[in-house]
Design a protein around this motif. Structure first.
Motif, PDB file in Angstrom:
ATOM      1  N   PRO A  79       5.283  14.730 -13.169  1.00  0.00           N
ATOM      2  CA  PRO A  79       4.279  14.123 -12.139  1.00  0.00           C
ATOM      3  C   PRO A  79       5.070  13.681 -10.972  1.00  0.00           C
ATOM      4  CG  PRO A  79       4.453  12.467 -13.706  1.00  0.00           C
ATOM      5  CD  PRO A  79       4.980  13.485 -14.275  1.00  0.00           C
ATOM      6  N   LEU A  80       4.610  13.749  -9.628  1.00  0.00           N
ATOM      7  CA  LEU A  80       5.273  13.121  -8.623  1.00  0.00           C
ATOM      8  C   LEU A  80       4.305  12.181  -7.932  1.00  0.00           C
ATOM      9  CD1 LEU A  80       6.671  15.221  -5.610  1.00  0.00           C
ATOM     10  CD2 LEU A  80       4.799  13.725  -5.288  1.00  0.00           C
ATOM     11  N   ILE A  81       4.838  11.270  -7.969  1.00  0.00           N
ATOM     12  CA  ILE A  81       3.887   9.987  -7.391  1.00  0.00           C
ATOM     13  C   ILE A  81       4.463   9.579  -5.945  1.00  0.00           C
ATOM     14  CG2 ILE A  81       3.302   7.436  -7.931  1.00  0.00           C
ATOM     15  CD1 ILE A  81       2.462   9.537 -10.249  1.00  0.00           C
ATOM     16  N   ALA A  82       3.793   9.418  -4.910  1.00  0.00           N
ATOM     17  CA  ALA A  82       3.988   9.106  -3.822  1.00  0.00           C
ATOM     18  C   ALA A  82       3.392   7.685  -3.271  1.00  0.00           C
ATOM     19  CB  ALA A  82       3.524  10.079  -2.670  1.00  0.00           C
ATOM     20  N   SER A  83       4.362   6.573  -3.143  1.00  0.00           N
ATOM     21  CA  SER A  83       3.709   5.323  -3.190  1.00  0.00           C
ATOM     22  C   SER A  83       4.199   5.132  -1.722  1.00  0.00           C
ATOM     23  CB  SER A  83       4.617   4.487  -4.279  1.00  0.00           C
ATOM     24  OG  SER A  83       4.339   3.149  -4.023  1.00  0.00           O
ATOM     25  N   LEU A  84       3.104   4.605  -0.754  1.00  0.00           N
ATOM     26  CA  LEU A  84       2.982   4.115   0.239  1.00  0.00           C
ATOM     27  C   LEU A  84       2.815   2.606   0.562  1.00  0.00           C
ATOM     28  CD1 LEU A  84       3.085   4.460   3.273  1.00  0.00           C
ATOM     29  CD2 LEU A  84       0.785   4.951   3.418  1.00  0.00           C
ATOM     30  N   ASN A  85       3.684   1.780   0.863  1.00  0.00           N
ATOM     31  CA  ASN A  85       3.725   0.426   0.966  1.00  0.00           C
ATOM     32  C   ASN A  85       3.322  -0.381   2.356  1.00  0.00           C
ATOM     33  OD1 ASN A  85       4.908  -0.079  -1.837  1.00  0.00           O
ATOM     34  ND2 ASN A  85       6.276   1.450  -1.013  1.00  0.00           N
ATOM     35  N   LEU A  86       2.431  -1.146   2.431  1.00  0.00           N
ATOM     36  CA  LEU A  86       1.836  -1.882   3.504  1.00  0.00           C
ATOM     37  C   LEU A  86       1.691  -3.243   3.325  1.00  0.00           C
ATOM     38  CD1 LEU A  86      -1.005   0.789   4.432  1.00  0.00           C
ATOM     39  CD2 LEU A  86       1.249   0.735   5.439  1.00  0.00           C
ATOM     40  N   GLY A  87       2.051  -3.768   4.058  1.00  0.00           N
ATOM     41  CA  GLY A  87       1.970  -5.596   4.255  1.00  0.00           C
ATOM     42  C   GLY A  87       3.106  -6.155   3.477  1.00  0.00           C
ATOM     43  N   GLY A  88       3.051  -7.282   2.781  1.00  0.00           N
ATOM     44  CA  GLY A  88       4.162  -8.063   2.285  1.00  0.00           C
ATOM     45  C   GLY A  88       5.225  -7.374   1.324  1.00  0.00           C
TER      46      GLY A  88
END
Length: 200
Positions: free
Chosen positions: A129-138
């Motif tokens: 699987p490909l997991i694309a993890s976008l991070n916002l905030g702290g």
């Protein structure tokens, strides 16, 4: 081939690509504010050792109609994409070169919210699987360890507007976590987009 030029040093039996500042700061601020305001957050309960516990964060699952997702003994049926999430999905699909039909949103309100050790290896995610993890905030620390081991092998700081992509055999050989922390930290929103290949 790496997706991004500033990828992490490669761990054995893993493929990790990371780009700090993938999203421009103004857009990251705007997306964070809008998603926190418009998302109908839930706090599911899971059964561990014969007792029920609330998961230590708030969550929401969005996706195409067929993208039912099962993990931790819970069945998540997708909410339809909002205009903003559809826009984010389109941009991510262009970045990773793969269709993505579901997104798990995790809201870490403070340092006591966390994600325990796990691999994203559910059968409906397919073999690699490909997991694309976008991070916002702290900013929060993201740890990796070999399956069957207790020692943390690698850590990185997931910053506001950053994108982490896990692909290839990563989920077969590695686990990851976002641990609790006593350090002051701002609220954080993590969006993990993936492709559900089959339904339960």
């Amino acid at each position: 081939m790496d997706l991004f030029p500033d990828s992490l040093p490669q761990l054995p039996d893993a493929r990790l690509d990371y780009r700090a500042g993938w999203l421009e700061p103004a857009a990251a601020d705007r997306w964070l504010s809008q998603l926190l305001a418009e998302t109908p957050w839930q706090q599911p309960r899971v059964r561990l050792y014969g007792r029920e516990w609330p998961v230590p964060r708030l969550v929401a699952w969005y996706g195409d109609e067929e993208a039912t997702y099962r993990y931790s003994g819970l069945i998540h049926r997708p909410r339809p994409w909002t205009p903003l999430l559809a826009q984010i999905r389109q941009r991510l699909e262009a970045a990773v070169g793969q269709r993505l039909n579901g997104a798990l949103l995790n809201y870490y309100r403070d340092g006591s919210d966390a994600m325990g050790w796990h691999s994203d290896d559910e059968v409906e995610l397919g073999a690699d699987p490909l997991i694309a993890s976008l991070n916002l905030g702290g900013t929060r620390r993201f740890d990796l360890r070999r399956k069957g081991q207790s020692r943390i092998e690698h850590s990185l700081l997931l910053e506001h507007g950053s994108l982490l992509v896990m692909a290839g055999p990563t989920q077969h050989y590695w686990q990851h976590q976002v641990a609790k922390t006593r350090r002051p930290c701002a609220p954080r929103l993590n969006l993990t987009f993936r492709l559900i290949r089959s339904t339960p």
